[in-house]
Design a protein around this motif. Structure first.
Motif, PDB file in Angstrom:
ATOM      1  N   LEU A  73     -17.725  -6.166 -16.164  1.00  0.00           N
ATOM      2  CA  LEU A  73     -16.990  -5.035 -15.599  1.00  0.00           C
ATOM      3  C   LEU A  73     -16.690  -3.976 -16.655  1.00  0.00           C
ATOM      4  CD1 LEU A  73     -15.670  -4.031 -12.952  1.00  0.00           C
ATOM      5  CD2 LEU A  73     -13.606  -5.227 -13.654  1.00  0.00           C
ATOM      6  N   CYS A  74     -16.402  -4.423 -17.860  1.00  0.00           N
ATOM      7  CA  CYS A  74     -16.058  -3.492 -18.949  1.00  0.00           C
ATOM      8  C   CYS A  74     -17.281  -2.978 -19.701  1.00  0.00           C
ATOM      9  CB  CYS A  74     -15.107  -4.176 -19.926  1.00  0.00           C
ATOM     10  SG  CYS A  74     -13.496  -4.546 -19.219  1.00  0.00           S
ATOM     11  N   SER A  75     -18.463  -3.456 -19.356  1.00  0.00           N
ATOM     12  CA  SER A  75     -19.663  -3.127 -20.130  1.00  0.00           C
ATOM     13  C   SER A  75     -20.216  -1.732 -19.866  1.00  0.00           C
ATOM     14  CB  SER A  75     -20.761  -4.162 -19.878  1.00  0.00           C
ATOM     15  OG  SER A  75     -21.256  -4.062 -18.544  1.00  0.00           O
ATOM     16  N   ARG A  76     -19.917  -1.165 -18.698  1.00  0.00           N
ATOM     17  CA  ARG A  76     -20.453   0.155 -18.355  1.00  0.00           C
ATOM     18  C   ARG A  76     -19.372   0.993 -17.694  1.00  0.00           C
ATOM     19  NH1 ARG A  76     -25.309  -2.488 -15.569  1.00  0.00           N
ATOM     20  NH2 ARG A  76     -24.327  -1.629 -13.720  1.00  0.00           N
ATOM     21  N   SER A  77     -19.306   2.245 -18.056  1.00  0.00           N
ATOM     22  CA  SER A  77     -18.287   3.129 -17.491  1.00  0.00           C
ATOM     23  C   SER A  77     -18.502   3.376 -16.002  1.00  0.00           C
ATOM     24  CB  SER A  77     -18.255   4.459 -18.244  1.00  0.00           C
ATOM     25  OG  SER A  77     -19.505   5.102 -18.133  1.00  0.00           O
ATOM     26  N   SER A  78     -19.712   3.188 -15.507  1.00  0.00           N
ATOM     27  CA  SER A  78     -20.015   3.440 -14.095  1.00  0.00           C
ATOM     28  C   SER A  78     -19.531   2.328 -13.162  1.00  0.00           C
ATOM     29  CB  SER A  78     -21.518   3.627 -13.907  1.00  0.00           C
ATOM     30  OG  SER A  78     -22.210   2.443 -14.288  1.00  0.00           O
ATOM     31  N   LEU A  79     -19.135   1.201 -13.714  1.00  0.00           N
ATOM     32  CA  LEU A  79     -18.698   0.075 -12.879  1.00  0.00           C
ATOM     33  C   LEU A  79     -17.234   0.227 -12.492  1.00  0.00           C
ATOM     34  CD1 LEU A  79     -20.432  -2.847 -14.799  1.00  0.00           C
ATOM     35  CD2 LEU A  79     -21.148  -1.838 -12.629  1.00  0.00           C
ATOM     36  N   CYS A  80     -16.989   0.482 -11.208  1.00  0.00           N
ATOM     37  CA  CYS A  80     -15.628   0.578 -10.655  1.00  0.00           C
ATOM     38  C   CYS A  80     -14.731   1.456 -11.523  1.00  0.00           C
ATOM     39  CB  CYS A  80     -15.024  -0.798 -10.493  1.00  0.00           C
ATOM     40  SG  CYS A  80     -15.971  -1.914  -9.459  1.00  0.00           S
ATOM     41  N   PRO A  81     -15.075   2.703 -11.733  1.00  0.00           N
ATOM     42  CA  PRO A  81     -14.317   3.540 -12.667  1.00  0.00           C
ATOM     43  C   PRO A  81     -12.903   3.906 -12.219  1.00  0.00           C
ATOM     44  CG  PRO A  81     -15.924   4.860 -11.492  1.00  0.00           C
ATOM     45  CD  PRO A  81     -16.186   3.426 -11.127  1.00  0.00           C
ATOM     46  N   ARG A  82     -12.558   3.672 -10.948  1.00  0.00           N
ATOM     47  CA  ARG A  82     -11.245   4.106 -10.452  1.00  0.00           C
ATOM     48  C   ARG A  82     -10.296   2.946 -10.140  1.00  0.00           C
ATOM     49  NH1 ARG A  82     -12.643   8.336  -5.829  1.00  0.00           N
ATOM     50  NH2 ARG A  82     -14.280   6.871  -5.340  1.00  0.00           N
ATOM     51  N   LEU A  83     -10.542   1.777 -10.691  1.00  0.00           N
ATOM     52  CA  LEU A  83      -9.674   0.640 -10.372  1.00  0.00           C
ATOM     53  C   LEU A  83      -8.231   0.889 -10.796  1.00  0.00           C
ATOM     54  CD1 LEU A  83     -11.767  -2.557 -11.230  1.00  0.00           C
ATOM     55  CD2 LEU A  83     -11.197  -1.645  -8.989  1.00  0.00           C
ATOM     56  N   SER A  84      -7.317   0.660  -9.863  1.00  0.00           N
ATOM     57  CA  SER A  84      -5.889   0.741 -10.173  1.00  0.00           C
ATOM     58  C   SER A  84      -5.247  -0.640 -10.125  1.00  0.00           C
ATOM     59  CB  SER A  84      -5.176   1.688  -9.204  1.00  0.00           C
ATOM     60  OG  SER A  84      -5.275   1.203  -7.880  1.00  0.00           O
ATOM     61  N   MET A  85      -5.911  -1.600  -9.480  1.00  0.00           N
ATOM     62  CA  MET A  85      -5.425  -2.985  -9.437  1.00  0.00           C
ATOM     63  C   MET A  85      -6.597  -3.924  -9.671  1.00  0.00           C
ATOM     64  SD  MET A  85      -5.358  -6.006  -7.711  1.00  0.00           S
ATOM     65  CE  MET A  85      -4.295  -7.417  -7.619  1.00  0.00           C
ATOM     66  N   TYR A 105      -9.591   0.924 -18.424  1.00  0.00           N
ATOM     67  CA  TYR A 105      -8.826   1.457 -17.298  1.00  0.00           C
ATOM     68  C   TYR A 105      -7.475   2.031 -17.712  1.00  0.00           C
ATOM     69  CZ  TYR A 105     -12.432  -0.823 -14.609  1.00  0.00           C
ATOM     70  OH  TYR A 105     -13.646  -1.193 -14.095  1.00  0.00           O
ATOM     71  N   ARG A 106      -7.359   2.510 -18.938  1.00  0.00           N
ATOM     72  CA  ARG A 106      -6.073   2.993 -19.434  1.00  0.00           C
ATOM     73  C   ARG A 106      -5.499   4.141 -18.608  1.00  0.00           C
ATOM     74  NH1 ARG A 106      -9.697   3.941 -23.387  1.00  0.00           N
ATOM     75  NH2 ARG A 106     -10.402   6.072 -23.660  1.00  0.00           N
ATOM     76  N   SER A 107      -6.335   4.925 -17.950  1.00  0.00           N
ATOM     77  CA  SER A 107      -5.807   6.055 -17.179  1.00  0.00           C
ATOM     78  C   SER A 107      -5.649   5.753 -15.690  1.00  0.00           C
ATOM     79  CB  SER A 107      -6.692   7.287 -17.366  1.00  0.00           C
ATOM     80  OG  SER A 107      -7.976   7.045 -16.846  1.00  0.00           O
ATOM     81  N   THR A 108      -6.150   4.615 -15.220  1.00  0.00           N
ATOM     82  CA  THR A 108      -6.087   4.325 -13.785  1.00  0.00           C
ATOM     83  C   THR A 108      -5.316   3.051 -13.445  1.00  0.00           C
ATOM     84  OG1 THR A 108      -8.194   3.112 -13.825  1.00  0.00           O
ATOM     85  CG2 THR A 108      -8.281   5.489 -13.307  1.00  0.00           C
ATOM     86  N   LEU A 109      -5.281   2.071 -14.345  1.00  0.00           N
ATOM     87  CA  LEU A 109      -4.717   0.762 -14.038  1.00  0.00           C
ATOM     88  C   LEU A 109      -3.203   0.791 -13.863  1.00  0.00           C
ATOM     89  CD1 LEU A 109      -5.666  -2.172 -13.672  1.00  0.00           C
ATOM     90  CD2 LEU A 109      -5.183  -2.538 -16.091  1.00  0.00           C
ATOM     91  N   LYS A 110      -2.751   0.326 -12.706  1.00  0.00           N
ATOM     92  CA  LYS A 110      -1.322   0.264 -12.392  1.00  0.00           C
ATOM     93  C   LYS A 110      -0.843  -1.175 -12.215  1.00  0.00           C
ATOM     94  CE  LYS A 110      -1.080   4.762 -11.939  1.00  0.00           C
ATOM     95  NZ  LYS A 110      -1.449   5.351 -13.178  1.00  0.00           N
ATOM     96  N   HIS A 111      -1.753  -2.090 -11.866  1.00  0.00           N
ATOM     97  CA  HIS A 111      -1.390  -3.479 -11.596  1.00  0.00           C
ATOM     98  C   HIS A 111      -2.495  -4.382 -12.133  1.00  0.00           C
ATOM     99  CE1 HIS A 111       0.401  -6.716  -8.976  1.00  0.00           C
ATOM    100  NE2 HIS A 111      -0.764  -7.225  -9.285  1.00  0.00           N
ATOM    101  N   LEU A 112      -2.105  -5.331 -12.965  1.00  0.00           N
ATOM    102  CA  LEU A 112      -3.047  -6.287 -13.539  1.00  0.00           C
ATOM    103  C   LEU A 112      -2.527  -7.693 -13.298  1.00  0.00           C
ATOM    104  CD1 LEU A 112      -5.552  -6.921 -15.304  1.00  0.00           C
ATOM    105  CD2 LEU A 112      -4.084  -6.632 -17.309  1.00  0.00           C
ATOM    106  N   GLY A 113      -3.262  -8.473 -12.548  1.00  0.00           N
ATOM    107  CA  GLY A 113      -2.889  -9.864 -12.283  1.00  0.00           C
ATOM    108  C   GLY A 113      -3.657 -10.786 -13.200  1.00  0.00           C
ATOM    109  N   ILE A 114      -2.952 -11.449 -14.124  1.00  0.00           N
ATOM    110  CA  ILE A 114      -3.617 -12.312 -15.114  1.00  0.00           C
ATOM    111  C   ILE A 114      -2.965 -13.686 -15.181  1.00  0.00           C
ATOM    112  CG2 ILE A 114      -4.604 -10.465 -16.515  1.00  0.00           C
ATOM    113  CD1 ILE A 114      -2.220 -10.824 -18.437  1.00  0.00           C
ATOM    114  N   GLY A 115      -2.435 -14.170 -14.072  1.00  0.00           N
ATOM    115  CA  GLY A 115      -1.804 -15.489 -14.063  1.00  0.00           C
ATOM    116  C   GLY A 115      -2.717 -16.562 -14.639  1.00  0.00           C
TER     117      GLY A 115
END
Length: 128
Positions: A73-85, A105-115
């Motif tokens: 997911l982090c390997s290419r900027s074109s993969l899901c560029p607008r993820l907020s969760m 996702y520093r400019s879009t991420l609002k919720h990260l679930g890492i349990g």
């Protein structure tokens, strides 16, 4: 197809072909929850590569997935560029995966679930 959100959490009978079918349908999905499903890494990769409009991606506790899906997911900027969760609990994430998600996702991420993540204080620091 006007479908924007789908939740198939814990649908254990779904197979890879159903997730790939969603991707091939050219959907404009913005939200998908496949947590606790049994999709393979390959099917999830194909799905995220075909769904650039996703804003919510919940993969928590998908038994066949590991942290490699985050590397992808982090390997290419074109993969899901607008993820907020992003829900990736139970996938064995380490500090480097959390750091990668926070960077991409520093400019879009609002919720990260890492349990159940295998992170240290350094991984948690990446969130700040």
């Amino acid at each position: 197809n006007c479908l924007r959100r789908i939740n198939v959490r814990c649908c254990a009978n779904l197979q890879d072909k159903s997730l790939i079918g969603l991707a091939e349908a050219g959907t404009q999905l913005e939200h998908i929850n496949v947590s606790c499903c049994r999709f393979s890494d390959g099917a999830v990769r194909q799905f995220v590569a075909s769904c650039p409009t996703l804003k919510v991606l919940d993969l928590c506790y998908c038994g066949q997935l590991g942290p490699e899906v985050i590397d992808f997911l982090c390997s290419r900027s074109s993969l899901c560029p607008r993820l907020s969760m992003i829900g990736v609990g139970g996938l064995g994430l380490r500090d480097e995966h959390v750091h990668g998600l926070c960077e991409k996702y520093r400019s879009t991420l609002k919720h990260l679930g890492i349990g159940s993540a295998l992170i240290t204080d350094e991984g948690l620091k990446a969130l700040s």
